[in-house]
Scaffold this active site. Sequence first.
Site, PDB file in Angstrom:
ATOM      1  N   ASN A  43      84.433 -64.360 -52.733  1.00  0.00           N
ATOM      2  CA  ASN A  43      85.347 -65.506 -52.768  1.00  0.00           C
ATOM      3  C   ASN A  43      86.756 -64.934 -52.692  1.00  0.00           C
ATOM      4  O   ASN A  43      87.269 -64.393 -53.665  1.00  0.00           O
ATOM      5  CB  ASN A  43      85.131 -66.277 -54.080  1.00  0.00           C
ATOM      6  CG  ASN A  43      86.139 -67.392 -54.263  1.00  0.00           C
ATOM      7  OD1 ASN A  43      86.817 -67.790 -53.322  1.00  0.00           O
ATOM      8  ND2 ASN A  43      86.232 -67.902 -55.491  1.00  0.00           N
ATOM      9  N   TRP A  44      87.360 -65.048 -51.512  1.00  0.00           N
ATOM     10  CA  TRP A  44      88.700 -64.461 -51.324  1.00  0.00           C
ATOM     11  C   TRP A  44      89.789 -65.267 -52.017  1.00  0.00           C
ATOM     12  O   TRP A  44      90.924 -64.805 -52.129  1.00  0.00           O
ATOM     13  CB  TRP A  44      89.024 -64.381 -49.829  1.00  0.00           C
ATOM     14  CG  TRP A  44      88.273 -63.339 -49.064  1.00  0.00           C
ATOM     15  CD1 TRP A  44      87.498 -62.330 -49.572  1.00  0.00           C
ATOM     16  CD2 TRP A  44      88.226 -63.201 -47.633  1.00  0.00           C
ATOM     17  NE1 TRP A  44      86.973 -61.577 -48.546  1.00  0.00           N
ATOM     18  CE2 TRP A  44      87.408 -62.084 -47.343  1.00  0.00           C
ATOM     19  CE3 TRP A  44      88.790 -63.907 -46.580  1.00  0.00           C
ATOM     20  CZ2 TRP A  44      87.143 -61.664 -46.039  1.00  0.00           C
ATOM     21  CZ3 TRP A  44      88.535 -63.487 -45.283  1.00  0.00           C
ATOM     22  CH2 TRP A  44      87.723 -62.377 -45.013  1.00  0.00           C
ATOM     23  N   LYS A  45      89.469 -66.485 -52.401  1.00  0.00           N
ATOM     24  CA  LYS A  45      90.472 -67.376 -53.030  1.00  0.00           C
ATOM     25  C   LYS A  45      91.690 -67.501 -52.108  1.00  0.00           C
ATOM     26  O   LYS A  45      91.531 -67.561 -50.900  1.00  0.00           O
ATOM     27  CB  LYS A  45      90.854 -66.868 -54.421  1.00  0.00           C
ATOM     28  CG  LYS A  45      89.626 -66.526 -55.265  1.00  0.00           C
ATOM     29  CD  LYS A  45      89.941 -66.278 -56.696  1.00  0.00           C
ATOM     30  CE  LYS A  45      88.667 -65.864 -57.431  1.00  0.00           C
ATOM     31  NZ  LYS A  45      88.829 -65.745 -58.849  1.00  0.00           N
TER      32      LYS A  45
ATOM     33  N   GLU B 142      88.275 -72.540 -61.124  1.00  0.00           N
ATOM     34  CA  GLU B 142      89.718 -72.713 -60.858  1.00  0.00           C
ATOM     35  C   GLU B 142      90.007 -74.124 -60.355  1.00  0.00           C
ATOM     36  O   GLU B 142      91.065 -74.691 -60.633  1.00  0.00           O
ATOM     37  CB  GLU B 142      90.196 -71.636 -59.864  1.00  0.00           C
ATOM     38  CG  GLU B 142      90.319 -70.291 -60.565  1.00  0.00           C
ATOM     39  CD  GLU B 142      90.051 -69.084 -59.689  1.00  0.00           C
ATOM     40  OE1 GLU B 142      90.078 -69.213 -58.456  1.00  0.00           O
ATOM     41  OE2 GLU B 142      89.799 -67.994 -60.253  1.00  0.00           O
TER      42      GLU B 142
ATOM     43  N   SER C 176      83.710 -61.117 -62.857  1.00  0.00           N
ATOM     44  CA  SER C 176      84.001 -59.686 -63.009  1.00  0.00           C
ATOM     45  C   SER C 176      82.873 -58.768 -62.553  1.00  0.00           C
ATOM     46  O   SER C 176      82.659 -57.702 -63.145  1.00  0.00           O
ATOM     47  CB  SER C 176      84.409 -59.384 -64.462  1.00  0.00           C
ATOM     48  OG  SER C 176      85.612 -60.067 -64.765  1.00  0.00           O
TER      49      SER C 176
ATOM     50  N   GLY D 238      84.952 -62.292 -56.906  1.00  0.00           N
ATOM     51  CA  GLY D 238      86.351 -62.481 -56.534  1.00  0.00           C
ATOM     52  C   GLY D 238      87.048 -61.155 -56.289  1.00  0.00           C
ATOM     53  O   GLY D 238      86.891 -60.521 -55.241  1.00  0.00           O
TER      54      GLY D 238
ATOM     55  N   HIS E 285      84.347 -74.738 -58.283  1.00  0.00           N
ATOM     56  CA  HIS E 285      84.757 -73.450 -58.868  1.00  0.00           C
ATOM     57  C   HIS E 285      85.597 -73.713 -60.124  1.00  0.00           C
ATOM     58  O   HIS E 285      86.343 -74.688 -60.186  1.00  0.00           O
ATOM     59  CB  HIS E 285      85.563 -72.650 -57.843  1.00  0.00           C
ATOM     60  CG  HIS E 285      85.828 -71.249 -58.287  1.00  0.00           C
ATOM     61  ND1 HIS E 285      86.871 -70.941 -59.120  1.00  0.00           N
ATOM     62  CD2 HIS E 285      85.167 -70.096 -58.041  1.00  0.00           C
ATOM     63  CE1 HIS E 285      86.844 -69.637 -59.362  1.00  0.00           C
ATOM     64  NE2 HIS E 285      85.812 -69.094 -58.721  1.00  0.00           N
TER      65      HIS E 285
ATOM     66  N   GLU F 191      79.212 -69.176 -63.648  1.00  0.00           N
ATOM     67  CA  GLU F 191      80.402 -68.338 -63.812  1.00  0.00           C
ATOM     68  C   GLU F 191      81.095 -68.646 -65.139  1.00  0.00           C
ATOM     69  O   GLU F 191      81.929 -69.552 -65.202  1.00  0.00           O
ATOM     70  CB  GLU F 191      81.380 -68.609 -62.671  1.00  0.00           C
ATOM     71  CG  GLU F 191      80.796 -68.363 -61.298  1.00  0.00           C
ATOM     72  CD  GLU F 191      81.888 -68.012 -60.294  1.00  0.00           C
ATOM     73  OE1 GLU F 191      81.841 -66.905 -59.769  1.00  0.00           O
ATOM     74  OE2 GLU F 191      82.788 -68.837 -60.074  1.00  0.00           O
TER      75      GLU F 191
ATOM     76  N   GLY G 111      87.788 -63.025 -63.452  1.00  0.00           N
ATOM     77  CA  GLY G 111      89.064 -62.331 -63.294  1.00  0.00           C
ATOM     78  C   GLY G 111      89.498 -61.547 -64.518  1.00  0.00           C
ATOM     79  O   GLY G 111      90.606 -61.011 -64.541  1.00  0.00           O
TER      80      GLY G 111
HETATM   81  C1  PEP Z   1      85.239 -65.994 -58.907  1.00  0.00           C
HETATM   82  O1  PEP Z   1      86.389 -66.393 -58.876  1.00  0.00           O
HETATM   83  O2  PEP Z   1      84.326 -66.672 -58.411  1.00  0.00           O
HETATM   84  C2  PEP Z   1      84.995 -64.707 -59.544  1.00  0.00           C
HETATM   85  C3  PEP Z   1      83.790 -64.435 -59.919  1.00  0.00           C
HETATM   86  O3  PEP Z   1      86.090 -63.899 -59.713  1.00  0.00           O
HETATM   87  P1  PEP Z   1      86.078 -62.384 -60.296  1.00  0.00           P
HETATM   88  O4  PEP Z   1      84.949 -61.651 -59.610  1.00  0.00           O
HETATM   89  O5  PEP Z   1      87.412 -61.848 -59.923  1.00  0.00           O
HETATM   90  O6  PEP Z   1      85.857 -62.483 -61.754  1.00  0.00           O
END
Ligand code: PEP
Length: 258
Positions: free
Chosen positions: A10-12, A98, A214, A235, A96, A168, A174
């Site tokens: 997920n590049w966001k 976010e 993470s 991410g 998601h 998640e 993050g």
């Molecule tokens: C995400 O935003 O879906 C995610 C899992 O981010 P990260 O891997 O940076 O925790």
Amino acid sequence: MERRPIVMANWKMNKQPNEAIAYIQTAAKAVASYPDVEPILAGQDVLLQSMVDAAEDTTIEIGAENVYWKEEGAYTGETSPKVVANLGVQYVIIGHSERRNYFRETDEMVNLKALAALRNGLKPIIALDETVQTESNNAHMHWIVNQVIEALKGVSKDQMQSVVLAYEPTQAIGSGMAMGPEQAQKDLYMIRETVSDMFDAKVAEQLRILYGGSVKPENAYAIMRQRDIDGVLVGNSALDPDNFIELVKLAHQAKKTK
Ligand code: PEP
């Protein structure tokens, strides 16, 4: 039942157009060596067309990060799931954390978006978050089970073949602090049991459920070895194509142990 694991980046709101294309060119050949793993890249709407073009003739699938729940109309700034599907995009992340936290998306909106994705031939990767980890076990279970039930309202058994769930925990996203593999396995098992109760055991057994939060090459194998964990949504770490390639390789190795 064999479930093909997914590694999804997920590049966001990251990557310039040239970086997106270079990433796909770097990753394409390496991930093609692991056909038992499905590699998916999710990028911003404005990058989707060039991502689809760059991924043509590769094994990489492209996903959107969000869509609206209407096909067309006076909804300035929103993105139609029909348009996204017509670009050749296969997947879309729905709900998601976010989106839930910064843009106030509710369970009801998540459900509407999941149904709209399915109606338009997009496979929704429905993200379930977890904000009550530290409270009682009952509250924790209730929170997760409730989100599954609300997200999948009105989805048919047939449509469930196109659905992917992604668990998640909010505090793991993050933060650099992934959930322990055994705890993640417990929670994903509970999600699968909930789906079994809502539909049936066959639907639950076929459903792919991902862990996100993470994940990086250092912890991915232990996570993906768990029985109910069918891959990862990543991410930060997957912004680097070398890590993405490594995660796909680890998913392949973890699958062999199941
Ligand atoms: C995400 O935003 O879906 C995610 C899992 O981010 P990260 O891997 O940076 O925790």
